[in-house]
Design an enzyme around this catalytic site. Sequence first.
Site, mmCIF file in Angstrom:
data_model
loop_
_atom_site.group_PDB
_atom_site.id
_atom_site.type_symbol
_atom_site.label_atom_id
_atom_site.label_comp_id
_atom_site.label_asym_id
_atom_site.label_seq_id
_atom_site.Cartn_x
_atom_site.Cartn_y
_atom_site.Cartn_z
ATOM 1 N N SER A 154 27.582 -36.682 20.092
ATOM 2 C CA SER A 154 26.257 -37.499 20.015
ATOM 3 C C SER A 154 26.604 -38.634 21.284
ATOM 4 O O SER A 154 26.602 -38.402 22.471
ATOM 5 C CB SER A 154 26.049 -37.700 18.714
ATOM 6 N N ASP A 319 20.503 -27.532 16.380
ATOM 7 C CA ASP A 319 20.455 -29.260 16.863
ATOM 8 C C ASP A 319 19.077 -29.331 17.778
ATOM 9 O O ASP A 319 19.122 -28.943 18.742
ATOM 10 C CB ASP A 319 21.620 -29.535 17.637
ATOM 11 N N HIS A 352 22.176 -31.346 14.159
ATOM 12 C CA HIS A 352 23.057 -32.359 14.934
ATOM 13 C C HIS A 352 24.292 -32.713 14.280
ATOM 14 O O HIS A 352 25.338 -32.625 14.971
ATOM 15 C CB HIS A 352 22.030 -33.388 15.319
#
Length: 379
Positions: A154, A319, A352
Amino acid sequence: MSQNTSVGIVTPQKIPFEMPLVLENGKTLPRFDLMIETYGELNAEKNNAVLICHALSGNHHVAGRHSAEDKYTGWWDNMVGPGKPIDTERFFVVGLNNLGGCDGSSGPLSINPETGREYGADFPMVTVKDWVKSQAALADYLGIEQWAAVVGGSLGGMQALQWAISYPERVRHALVIASAPKLSAQNIAFNDVARQAILTDPDFNEGHYRSHNTVPARGLRIARMMGHITYLAEDGLGKKFGRDLRSNGYQYGYSVEFEVESYLRYQGDKFVGRFDANTYLLMTKALDYFDPAADFGNSLTRAVQDVQAKFFVASFSTDWRFAPERSHELVKALIAAQKSVQYIEVKSAHGHDAFLMEDEAYMRAVTAYMNNVDKDCRL
């Protein structure tokens, strides 16, 4: 060694840097601290060091426990440790809390040397470039001329990419996981709504809430609840909770009735207990500002033209916050620039947050890649 083996009890270290740090916005931190944890041993050649960069709500506590009584391990304990994908029997692993954080590094909770009081909202805005710059100072402090790998998921993946661009000679491998070369308009919008929840909380007090003995708990709670929804697969909450009620029937009011409501409020309350609202604002703005291609005529290919690192890029099928298509942008740019890149799209039902979980295919892919990183250390 068993995948369940832990690094054990670990002790954080606060590293002081008695030097100014000029930030991307032109402001200067006269000095700064970085809170770190290390795992494994740095070899004699000092070429087996791996930097772990954290995401929005992460910190330096990557693996292990701080005491035998700790209920929870570090946030990436399934990835880092003896016999794990990032094997601490082979690598010297460094985790840190970024500038602007709330877990020991210089940030809004730190004392401003100019006033003798907490910075609060006066802590300057920081960017991914600023973080990487401070991390380079940390590498110098540790005597590490070149990282064997810089790894992150991320927002952490953005740092790994920026490392390869800003310091091409200091990174041999970059692992960019569940990330993107810049935020979409939708992601910026999510971040702004989260910030507005905090900024409009009556207890925010223009960011100096602690001096007023208040905390913008309501705003931070809502920000986390909304963010948590976006970190799951499109109907992740539906699969987990459906329309299950906490009692036998509707109460016809605004109290918590559905199990999903209870879950989100629990997550929000837990977050308020451990995170600082000013840090949340800073971290989301750092996400918004990240766009390395902007310095190269908006060409991502040109942005990576001078990188020397080999890349591992991973995305997850469900995601939607950082969709696989965003990873494809980076992979295509690296290929166009004739750089080495391996890519995997992992089939996962966890959205995610899958980058934090122990998916077999994902772990196997990272293990295989880190085996190659280890071989490079031995050349």
